[in-house]
Design an enzyme around this catalytic site. Structure first.
Site, mmCIF file in Angstrom:
data_model
loop_
_atom_site.group_PDB
_atom_site.id
_atom_site.type_symbol
_atom_site.label_atom_id
_atom_site.label_comp_id
_atom_site.label_asym_id
_atom_site.label_seq_id
_atom_site.Cartn_x
_atom_site.Cartn_y
_atom_site.Cartn_z
ATOM 1 N N LYS B 105 45.980 24.341 24.194
ATOM 2 C CA LYS B 105 45.422 23.006 24.023
ATOM 3 C C LYS B 105 44.492 23.010 22.812
ATOM 4 O O LYS B 105 43.559 23.807 22.720
ATOM 5 C CB LYS B 105 44.646 22.576 25.271
ATOM 6 C CG LYS B 105 44.168 21.147 25.165
ATOM 7 C CD LYS B 105 43.231 20.746 26.277
ATOM 8 C CE LYS B 105 42.324 19.642 25.755
ATOM 9 N NZ LYS B 105 41.171 19.430 26.627
ATOM 10 N N GLY B 166 33.399 14.434 29.554
ATOM 11 C CA GLY B 166 32.271 14.595 30.473
ATOM 12 C C GLY B 166 31.517 13.315 30.796
ATOM 13 O O GLY B 166 30.506 13.352 31.470
ATOM 14 N N ALA B 192 40.028 13.877 29.480
ATOM 15 C CA ALA B 192 38.625 13.523 29.255
ATOM 16 C C ALA B 192 38.263 12.120 29.734
ATOM 17 O O ALA B 192 38.992 11.165 29.501
ATOM 18 C CB ALA B 192 38.251 13.646 27.779
ATOM 19 N N GLY B 193 37.123 12.053 30.408
ATOM 20 C CA GLY B 193 36.567 10.764 30.787
ATOM 21 C C GLY B 193 36.882 10.298 32.192
ATOM 22 O O GLY B 193 36.346 9.297 32.659
ATOM 23 N N ASN B 214 38.011 17.877 34.567
ATOM 24 C CA ASN B 214 37.090 19.003 34.745
ATOM 25 C C ASN B 214 35.768 18.530 35.343
ATOM 26 O O ASN B 214 35.482 18.734 36.514
ATOM 27 C CB ASN B 214 36.855 19.737 33.413
ATOM 28 C CG ASN B 214 36.053 21.028 33.595
ATOM 29 O OD1 ASN B 214 35.526 21.317 34.666
ATOM 30 N ND2 ASN B 214 35.961 21.823 32.563
ATOM 31 N N THR B 215 34.983 17.810 34.535
ATOM 32 C CA THR B 215 33.627 17.451 34.960
ATOM 33 C C THR B 215 33.605 16.644 36.266
ATOM 34 O O THR B 215 32.734 16.855 37.111
ATOM 35 C CB THR B 215 32.927 16.659 33.835
ATOM 36 O OG1 THR B 215 33.058 17.400 32.630
ATOM 37 C CG2 THR B 215 31.457 16.460 34.132
#
Lengths: 72, 262
Positions: B105, B166, B192-193, B214-215
């Protein structure tokens, strides 16, 4: 250890003493790092694992040993 | 069986097949035990990992590989933290040397505050990596023109952001994400997001091929439970997409027949 047998290298950004004729293979062994979990860059060049045993470190070498950590 | 089609639904990227359409990051967890438990609960087949210096002074430091077996789960080396093409290329070449990874990635960031991708450097890096034989999944802005350009230079997957990394803000531009999905012949993965389960479901309902989280998992109060929630959310969204949603109407349409009213 006699100073004549010691050389200073840069390991992961820090000064690090090795005895002369230390190979990359020896370096990982001394650090207890398994070679299948890391990659090594020597003076900006990535070194194939099969060459670790042949390559001897010399004074002033810049060595980076990297591995995978948690990340996004 | 109603789920028949879903059960055969394989996610292919970079000529590899996966069952799960949820990719999870391994950053920001309390420790590797929590990371491993969350990954298991998420059902993910792919995890993103970062490349960093080995801690030379603490030989007993635990290793990620001791907790997540790369033979059982696909490691996706990521260039998070790289702000130049040069750094990103260096990172992925090193990652490949660790264990032969070709599926990677790429993210080349342009700004520390927003972590928005620098698309000029990103396109340049993709081109180089593709030539070197990498299968490159690329983090990018939700711009259809630049996404197309990435596909043209050989990206294996297009990974537009839903919102800044994040931030947990959810999909800010659904229309752009769906435009990108419509025009792409490689997988489109929202990266993301994502903040919570419904964000992941929306991405899948739009037709995206997978979601990366992830976050939202790591920073929830119960990461293992949130990981499972994301697994279900992705599955629910995918099933709704495959089922094909009803048409929207302006006015009501009674569910019970008008005939034979008492």
């Amino acid at each position: 250890m006699n100073n004549l047998n010691v050389a200073k290298i840069q390991l992961n950004g820090n000064s690090y003493d090795i005895s002369i004729k230390t190979s990359l293979y020896d370096l990982l062994n001394n650090l207890s790092i398994p070679d299948d979990k890391v990659a090594i860059e020597l003076n900006g060049t990535i070194i194939e694992k099969s060459k670790y045993i042949k390559i001897l470190l010399k004074k002033g070498d810049k060595v980076e040993v990297v591995h995978f950590i948690g990340g996004g | 069986m109603a789920v028949g089609k879903y059960m055969e639904d394989i996610f292919s990227v970079g000529q590899k097949n996966f069952k799960s359409r949820l990719i999870v990051g391994t950053g920001k967890y309390k420790n590797f035990e929590e990371t491993a438990n969350a990954v298991i609960a998420s059902g993910a087949d792919i995890v993103t990992v970062a490349v960093r210096r080995v801690n030379i002074t603490d030989k007993k430091q635990p290793l990620l590989m001791d907790h997540l077996d790369p033979k059982k789960i696909t490691y996706l080396p990521n260039t998070a933290g790289c702000f130049s093409s040069e750094d990103a290329l260096r990172t992925l070449r090193l990652a490949r040397e660790i264990g032969g990874w070709e599926l990677v990635k790429l993210e080349v960031l342009g700004d520390k505050k927003t972590l928005y991708p620098n698309m000029i450097e990103t396109i340049k890096s993709t081109e180089v990596l593709v030539k070197e034989g990498f299968k490159v999944m690329v983090y990018c802005t939700d711009d259809p023109i630049l996404s197309k350009k990435l596909e043209d230079v050989g990206a294996s997957a297009i990974m537009p952001l839903a919102a800044p990394i994040g931030s947990g803000l959810g999909i800010q531009n659904k229309i752009n994400i769906s435009l990108i999905k419509e025009q792409s012949s490689v997988p489109v993965i929202v990266d993301a997001g994502v903040g919570t389960a419904s964000d992941a479901t929306i991405a899948m309902e739009i037709g995206c091929d997978a979601v990366l989280v992830n976050t939202a998992i790591a920073e929830s109060k119960n990461p293992v439970l949130m990981a499972e929630s994301m697994k279900n959310a992705v599955k629910a969204g995918r099933q709704a997409f495959l089922a094909g949603r009803m048409k929207k109407r302006k006015y009501a349409s009674a569910s019970s027949p008008d005939e034979n009213l008492i």
